[in-house]
Scaffold this active site. Sequence first.
Site, PDB file in Angstrom:
ATOM      1  N   GLY A 124       1.922   1.824  10.753  1.00 16.82           N
ATOM      2  CA  GLY A 124       2.902   3.076  10.582  1.00 16.82           C
ATOM      3  C   GLY A 124       3.773   3.214  12.007  1.00 16.82           C
ATOM      4  O   GLY A 124       4.445   4.562  12.314  1.00 16.82           O
ATOM      5  N   GLU A 147      -6.944   4.666   7.768  1.00 19.42           N
ATOM      6  CA  GLU A 147      -6.749   6.185   7.268  1.00 19.42           C
ATOM      7  C   GLU A 147      -7.995   6.940   6.884  1.00 19.42           C
ATOM      8  O   GLU A 147      -8.098   8.032   7.122  1.00 19.42           O
ATOM      9  CB  GLU A 147      -5.289   6.341   6.603  1.00 19.42           C
ATOM     10  CG  GLU A 147      -4.030   6.041   7.396  1.00 19.42           C
ATOM     11  CD  GLU A 147      -2.855   5.537   6.735  1.00 19.42           C
ATOM     12  OE1 GLU A 147      -2.882   5.475   5.499  1.00 19.42           O
ATOM     13  OE2 GLU A 147      -1.889   4.892   7.527  1.00 19.42           O
ATOM     14  N   LYS A 183       0.186   4.180  -0.195  1.00 21.08           N
ATOM     15  CA  LYS A 183      -0.400   5.505   0.416  1.00 21.08           C
ATOM     16  C   LYS A 183       0.007   6.650  -0.792  1.00 21.08           C
ATOM     17  O   LYS A 183      -0.283   6.393  -2.085  1.00 21.08           O
ATOM     18  CB  LYS A 183       0.129   5.804   1.771  1.00 21.08           C
ATOM     19  CG  LYS A 183       0.041   4.584   2.290  1.00 21.08           C
ATOM     20  CD  LYS A 183       0.019   4.736   4.039  1.00 21.08           C
ATOM     21  CE  LYS A 183      -0.072   3.432   4.685  1.00 21.08           C
ATOM     22  NZ  LYS A 183      -0.266   3.396   6.008  1.00 21.08           N
ATOM     23  N   SER A 192       2.910  -2.321  10.448  1.00 21.13           N
ATOM     24  CA  SER A 192       4.344  -2.166  10.675  1.00 21.13           C
ATOM     25  C   SER A 192       4.894  -3.786  10.352  1.00 21.13           C
ATOM     26  O   SER A 192       6.071  -4.167  10.893  1.00 21.13           O
ATOM     27  CB  SER A 192       4.710  -2.316  12.048  1.00 21.13           C
ATOM     28  OG  SER A 192       4.074  -0.824  12.369  1.00 21.13           O
ATOM     29  N   ASN A 226       0.807  -1.183  -0.003  1.00 19.11           N
ATOM     30  CA  ASN A 226       0.091   0.130   0.212  1.00 19.11           C
ATOM     31  C   ASN A 226       1.010   1.065   0.010  1.00 19.11           C
ATOM     32  O   ASN A 226       1.541   1.485   1.062  1.00 19.11           O
ATOM     33  CB  ASN A 226      -0.975  -0.152   1.295  1.00 19.11           C
ATOM     34  CG  ASN A 226      -1.852   1.190   1.321  1.00 19.11           C
ATOM     35  OD1 ASN A 226      -1.875   2.126   0.463  1.00 19.11           O
ATOM     36  ND2 ASN A 226      -2.156   1.393   2.498  1.00 19.11           N
ATOM     37  N   HIS A 231      -9.447   1.234   4.822  1.00 12.06           N
ATOM     38  CA  HIS A 231      -8.402   1.308   5.504  1.00 12.06           C
ATOM     39  C   HIS A 231      -8.598   2.306   6.470  1.00 12.06           C
ATOM     40  O   HIS A 231      -9.643   3.158   6.565  1.00 12.06           O
ATOM     41  CB  HIS A 231      -7.199   1.888   4.442  1.00 12.06           C
ATOM     42  CG  HIS A 231      -6.056   2.024   5.152  1.00 12.06           C
ATOM     43  ND1 HIS A 231      -5.639   2.780   5.976  1.00 12.06           N
ATOM     44  CD2 HIS A 231      -5.091   1.136   5.043  1.00 12.06           C
ATOM     45  CE1 HIS A 231      -4.310   2.480   6.249  1.00 12.06           C
ATOM     46  NE2 HIS A 231      -3.816   1.557   5.791  1.00 12.06           N
ATOM     47  N   GLU A 259      -6.046  -5.203  10.377  1.00 11.07           N
ATOM     48  CA  GLU A 259      -5.098  -4.168  10.486  1.00 11.07           C
ATOM     49  C   GLU A 259      -5.282  -3.321  12.091  1.00 11.07           C
ATOM     50  O   GLU A 259      -6.153  -2.236  11.824  1.00 11.07           O
ATOM     51  CB  GLU A 259      -4.996  -3.108   9.415  1.00 11.07           C
ATOM     52  CG  GLU A 259      -4.612  -3.650   8.135  1.00 11.07           C
ATOM     53  CD  GLU A 259      -4.003  -2.547   7.222  1.00 11.07           C
ATOM     54  OE1 GLU A 259      -2.850  -2.736   6.747  1.00 11.07           O
ATOM     55  OE2 GLU A 259      -4.442  -1.575   6.951  1.00 11.07           O
TER      56      GLU A 259
HETATM   57  P1  PGA Z   1       2.466   0.205   7.646  1.00  9.92           P
HETATM   58  O1  PGA Z   1       1.011   0.367   6.940  1.00  9.92           O
HETATM   59  O2  PGA Z   1       3.093  -1.166   7.223  1.00  9.92           O
HETATM   60  O3  PGA Z   1       3.211   1.212   7.399  1.00  9.92           O
HETATM   61  O4  PGA Z   1       2.297  -0.203   9.148  1.00  9.92           O
HETATM   62  C1  PGA Z   1       0.332  -0.410   6.463  1.00  9.92           C
HETATM   63  C2  PGA Z   1      -0.848  -0.018   5.987  1.00  9.92           C
HETATM   64  O5  PGA Z   1      -1.435   0.984   6.208  1.00  9.92           O
HETATM   65  O6  PGA Z   1      -1.842  -0.811   5.365  1.00  9.92           O
END
Ligand code: PGA
Length: 259
Positions: free
Chosen positions: A175, A98, A12, A215, A10, A96, A169
């Site tokens: 993150g 976010e 982003k 992560s 992903n 997601h 998730e």
């Molecule tokens: P990350 O993000 O691996 O940077 O924690 C995962 C995601 O947002 O799908």
Amino acid sequence: MSRRPIVAGNWKMYKTTTEAVAFIDELAKLVGKDDDVAIYLAVPFTLIKPCSESAKGSSIVIGAQNMHDATEGAFTGEVAGSMLLDAGAKFVILGHSERRNIFKETNAFIHKKVQRALELKLHPILCIGETLEERNDEQTHSVLQEQLSECLKGASVDAINNNLTIAYEPVWAIGTGQVATPEMADDAHRFCRDWLRQNFNEDIAQNVRIIYGGSVNSSNCNGLFQKGDIDGALVGGASLQADKFYQIVESAKQRGSVV
Ligand code: PGA
């Protein structure tokens, strides 16, 4: 049916066209036509077409990070599922955290998007997961149950069989560098699979892939992939460099498919 692992990146809101095409070229050389692992990349809207073109001839699959549920209309700044397909996307990340937290998307809205994506055969990766507060309050299972039942309400067995992936998730792991332990992730994945069994049927529970995100990197993915209910990963930060991302693919390859 067997569950072939998926490693989905992903990106982003990162990368220009030049950077994206260079990434795909590098990854495609590493991957070749090897398809033991499904390699997905969810890229920004502007990169779907150039990435799809660069990925041709390799097993890399390009998708999007969001869509609107309407077929078309006066929705300034939004993109419809049919437009994603037109640009070359094969899948779409929906719900997601976010999108839920920053852009205030509700389960009801995500439900409409899931329905539309399934109808278009644009494979949805539905993201669910609890916040740290909810985990500390021992609400993880009830949050997952609510997200699953609201987002998959009314979905038909035929529509979701082979055409839906769930990404667990935990919000506190995204993150932050704070990955869930394989045991925590496995518990959540088993809960989701049991939910699928109870609300759809045994086939669906066996066929739908449930991947972990939060992560994930090349050092911690092995432990996660050793758990039978973890069918791959949704990777943010560690998907931005082709060599690092490929190490995660290699690790999923060791795990192989669950039959
Ligand atoms: P990350 O993000 O691996 O940077 O924690 C995962 C995601 O947002 O799908």
